[in-house]
Design an enzyme around this catalytic site. Structure first.
Site, PDB file in Angstrom:
ATOM      1  N   ARG A 146      51.769  18.881 -93.006  1.00  0.00           N
ATOM      2  CA  ARG A 146      52.027  19.642 -91.782  1.00  0.00           C
ATOM      3  C   ARG A 146      51.305  20.987 -91.795  1.00  0.00           C
ATOM      4  NH1 ARG A 146      58.158  20.143 -91.750  1.00  0.00           N
ATOM      5  NH2 ARG A 146      57.681  20.228 -93.969  1.00  0.00           N
ATOM      6  N   ASN A 201      57.968  16.350 -89.493  1.00  0.00           N
ATOM      7  CA  ASN A 201      58.276  15.140 -90.243  1.00  0.00           C
ATOM      8  C   ASN A 201      59.184  14.255 -89.414  1.00  0.00           C
ATOM      9  OD1 ASN A 201      56.840  15.912 -92.525  1.00  0.00           O
ATOM     10  ND2 ASN A 201      58.629  16.758 -93.555  1.00  0.00           N
TER      11      ASN A 201
END
Length: 104
Positions: A33, A51
């Site tokens: 990320r 996520n």
């Protein structure tokens, strides 16, 4: 000269679009990320990465078509510790709903 409906016109920087991508593979717990945030910010895109409960990472990004195409190419590789098996991307109209790029 591709025929992809999402391909931007060469030299046109005002063609904005949106993309949602779901990245499959070993992409959680490997800095994926944050890799997305760094890449997207460098490309001048806005949106978020988060996520998913099933081990995938969802990326929603908006900005220039060229920037989104470049981000999609990078999503397919990921950071060094990631293993990307597949990226499912879908395209939409630009909304302007995001400010900056964040982790959710």
């Amino acid at each position: 000269m591709g025929t992809d409906s999402h391909a931007g016109s060469a030299g046109m920087t005002t063609d904005n679009a949106a993309m949602r991508a779901v990245v499959h593979g070993q992409v959680q717990g490997v800095g994926y990320r944050f890799f997305v945030i760094e890449t997207a910010t460098t490309l001048g895109l806005t949106g978020f990465a988060r996520n998913q409960g099933n081990g995938n990472v969802e990326v929603v990004a908006e900005g220039s078509q060229a920037g989104l195409d470049a981000l999609l190419a990078e999503l397919r590789h990921g950071p060094a510790l990631a293993r990307v098996d597949r990226v499912d991307a879908s395209w939409a109209a630009f909304t302007g709903d995001y400010e900056g790029f964040s982790v959710r």
